[in-house]
Design an enzyme around this catalytic site. Structure first.
Site, short mmCIF file in Angstrom:
data_model
loop_
_atom_site.label_atom_id
_atom_site.label_comp_id
_atom_site.label_asym_id
_atom_site.label_seq_id
_atom_site.Cartn_x
_atom_site.Cartn_y
_atom_site.Cartn_z
N ALA A 24 0.45 4.48 0.78
CA ALA A 24 -0.01 4.93 -0.51
C ALA A 24 -1.23 5.85 -0.61
O ALA A 24 -2.14 5.85 0.54
CB ALA A 24 -1.00 3.53 -1.17
N ASP A 25 -1.16 6.54 -1.45
CA ASP A 25 -2.26 7.71 -1.84
C ASP A 25 -3.22 7.08 -2.60
O ASP A 25 -3.33 6.02 -2.86
CB ASP A 25 -1.77 9.13 -2.12
CG ASP A 25 -1.20 9.00 -3.44
OD1 ASP A 25 -0.57 10.16 -3.87
OD2 ASP A 25 -1.12 7.77 -3.87
N SER A 26 -4.31 8.06 -2.89
CA SER A 26 -5.44 7.47 -3.76
C SER A 26 -4.99 7.09 -5.07
O SER A 26 -5.65 6.21 -5.72
CB SER A 26 -6.51 8.55 -3.66
OG SER A 26 -6.23 9.65 -4.06
#
Lengths: 137, 94
Positions: free
Chosen positions: A90-92
């Site tokens: 997951a990215d931000s």
């Protein structure tokens, strides 16, 4: 039910073993064997006594479910309390969406700074517990 | 064109904008508009995820802020005349 009787059985054998040894050990062992049966045991509650400020297992499960759905992970991938969001891919932006999903699911409102401090799944579950308690209070 | 003194938004500003847009989306009473707003912000933010040029970033951020204002106003206006009958998609099967 069967597991709880197994637990109490183990402790009674331990206490008989320790009676043969020194008194202080027997004292400690007796305290253990008294406290568990009186709680009307589930193994989950025993685990909860050990860890301080841990989230309930149902909360953690719901959080894992939402994370899994958001990141489109397969159903057999393991998500534990210690998995970091970045490790799950997951990215931000995904993290923001996950926090939004959690807000909707639990009916809470997460502050900006708190949301940025969430690193692992367990962090999220603990924060949710705290906010739900505050709301109910 | 715009002056070159406009600085690019920081990462936290962009995430704050994203969060605000999603929060505003939740306030709409109409199911369709709510879902559209959510979908549109997710798509737009992800499309612009990989921009590096500061002027493009600033322009996209400015667009986002303008849309946020529009959405806030419209959420208020729609709530004044909210329909009494909820959309079928909003009714959770009991």
């Amino acid at each position: 039910m069967a597991s709880s009787t197994a637990l109490s059985f183990n402790f009674s054998t331990l206490s008989t073993h320790f009676k043969q040894n020194q008194a202080p050990l027997r004292g400690i062992c007796n305290v253990n064997s008294v406290s568990l049966p009186s709680r009307g045991i589930r193994p989950g509650s025993f685990r909860r006594l050990r860890v301080s400020c841990a989230a309930k297992p149902q909360t953690l499960d719901k959080v894992c479910g939402i994370v899994r759905k958001q990141l489109a992970l397969p159903a057999d991938s393991s998500i534990t309390g210690e998995s970091k969001f970045t490790a799950l891919g997951a990215d931000s932006l995904d993290t923001v969406e996950i926090v939004m999903g959690l807000e909707e699911e639990f009916g809470i409102s997460v502050e900006e700074e708190n949301a940025q401090n969430i690193v692992t799944v367990q962090d999220a579950a603990d924060l949710i517990e705290k906010l739900v308690e505050q709301k109910a209070a | 064109m715009a002056a070159s003194g406009v600085s690019a938004p920081t990462r936290t500003e962009v995430l704050h904008l994203y969060r605000s847009l999603l929060r505003v989306a939740r306030q709409f009473c109409d199911y369709n508009i709510r879902e559209y707003t959510k979908r549109r912000t997710v798509d737009a933010i992800r499309d612009n995820k990989n921009l590096t040029d500061p002027s493009q970033l600033a322009a996209a951020f400015f667009d986002g802020k303008a849309q946020l204002e529009v959405a806030k106003r419209q959420a208020l206006v729609y709530s004044l005349y909210a329909p009494k009958v909820k959309s079928i998609m909003d009714i959770i099967p009991s």
